[in-house]
Design an enzyme around this catalytic site. Sequence first.
Site, PDB file in Angstrom:
ATOM      1  N   HIS A 157      -5.533   2.038  -3.311  1.00 59.06           N
ATOM      2  CA  HIS A 157      -5.258   0.749  -3.750  1.00 59.06           C
ATOM      3  C   HIS A 157      -4.007   1.303  -3.986  1.00 59.06           C
ATOM      4  CE1 HIS A 157      -5.466   3.207  -7.345  1.00 59.06           C
ATOM      5  NE2 HIS A 157      -5.253   2.323  -8.000  1.00 59.06           N
ATOM      6  N   ASP A 158      -3.242   2.281  -4.589  1.00 61.21           N
ATOM      7  CA  ASP A 158      -2.061   2.520  -4.368  1.00 61.21           C
ATOM      8  C   ASP A 158      -1.189   3.668  -3.358  1.00 61.21           C
ATOM      9  OD1 ASP A 158      -1.564   1.754  -7.438  1.00 61.21           O
ATOM     10  OD2 ASP A 158      -2.382   3.125  -7.979  1.00 61.21           O
ATOM     11  N   LYS A 161       2.495   2.473  -3.043  1.00 59.74           N
ATOM     12  CA  LYS A 161       3.392   3.405  -3.449  1.00 59.74           C
ATOM     13  C   LYS A 161       4.199   4.891  -3.256  1.00 59.74           C
ATOM     14  CE  LYS A 161       2.113   1.882  -8.377  1.00 59.74           C
ATOM     15  NZ  LYS A 161       0.965   2.804  -9.771  1.00 59.74           N
ATOM     16  N   HIS A 210      -5.383  -6.191  -6.021  1.00 60.99           N
ATOM     17  CA  HIS A 210      -5.450  -5.394  -6.591  1.00 60.99           C
ATOM     18  C   HIS A 210      -4.851  -5.498  -8.710  1.00 60.99           C
ATOM     19  CE1 HIS A 210      -2.848  -2.481  -5.394  1.00 60.99           C
ATOM     20  NE2 HIS A 210      -3.304  -2.361  -7.221  1.00 60.99           N
ATOM     21  N   HIS A 211      -3.518  -6.473  -8.010  1.00 59.87           N
ATOM     22  CA  HIS A 211      -2.637  -6.434  -9.446  1.00 59.87           C
ATOM     23  C   HIS A 211      -2.850  -7.767  -9.962  1.00 59.87           C
ATOM     24  CE1 HIS A 211      -1.691  -2.368 -10.737  1.00 59.87           C
ATOM     25  NE2 HIS A 211      -1.164  -2.273  -9.534  1.00 59.87           N
ATOM     26  N   ASP A 238      -8.872  -0.027 -12.457  1.00 55.80           N
ATOM     27  CA  ASP A 238      -7.930   0.202 -12.284  1.00 55.80           C
ATOM     28  C   ASP A 238      -7.632   0.501 -14.397  1.00 55.80           C
ATOM     29  OD1 ASP A 238      -5.248   1.011 -11.242  1.00 55.80           O
ATOM     30  OD2 ASP A 238      -4.434  -0.675 -11.197  1.00 55.80           O
TER      31      ASP A 238
END
Length: 302
Positions: A157-158, A161, A210-211, A238
Amino acid sequence: MHIVIVVSIAIGALLMVNNIIRYIIFLRTTHDVLSAGNRRDRTRKYLALVLLIFFLLGYLYVAVFSEPDLLMAMILLWGSVFVMIVLTLMYGLLDTAKKRSIDIAEVLVGVIDARDPNLNGHSRYVQELTMCFYKHLPATMKKEINPVSLEYAALMHDVGKLGVPEAILNKPAKLNDEEWAVMRSHPKVGVKILKPLSTFDSVSDWILYHHERIDGKGYYQVKAEDIPLPARIIAIADTYSAITMRRSYKKPKSHEEAVEILKEVAGTQLDKDLVDIFLTIPKEELVACIPEKVRYEIDHDE
């Protein structure tokens, strides 16, 4: 001799029925981000099923409408045995490939975590929490989500970054508007990074959103039911991870404190119904999700 022929054909037919059932189960387990394949692969998979059914009909035709000899009976029997062996090998190879793939994915996530001390172990923690959460979902929700795809989406999910400069990731002070805009772009960057893997198309929205917040005040203003169910699940995992992990700017909070915070944001930031389900998970199961490196930091802070 006649009995041997009849028994051989009967065993072969029963084995072929079992092979068809196993293959149908195999098809149902290859709809995830690792094994779904492209359209051509899917066509071939279903063509193979048609051929297996055709062979079974051939067995029945031989048994009912012809007078097979011993050679024919042996060919039919060992043909079924051969298919059974191939299916067993396919299951084994697929299982091995999935295990190796998750290992490779965890190495990639380790690179992400290494760039930001605040993420050390976070992605793996979210993955474990998500799958623990999945086990406690109602059966109706489970049917909507492939667990392997969910696991990979949670772990990755990240991944976006990787496209965020370390100066922003590791900035000790509050981000300015320009830096925050870069940080908020990481879900889109993550989807772009995974784009060459066509089988990840089915989970791209899970990572992208997801945010998002239930009230529509998230990164891309998607709200409520428009946010994919898996994305809402990952968002809760999260958030719980962020609350209970140490950051450079804060100490980790306890499970009890995290529960209170989740209750406060349920219905605005997070899906209230899903939060209610998450809070039914015993504390011991959530604690067991903590990766070793994160557990050490928590214990050290305590």
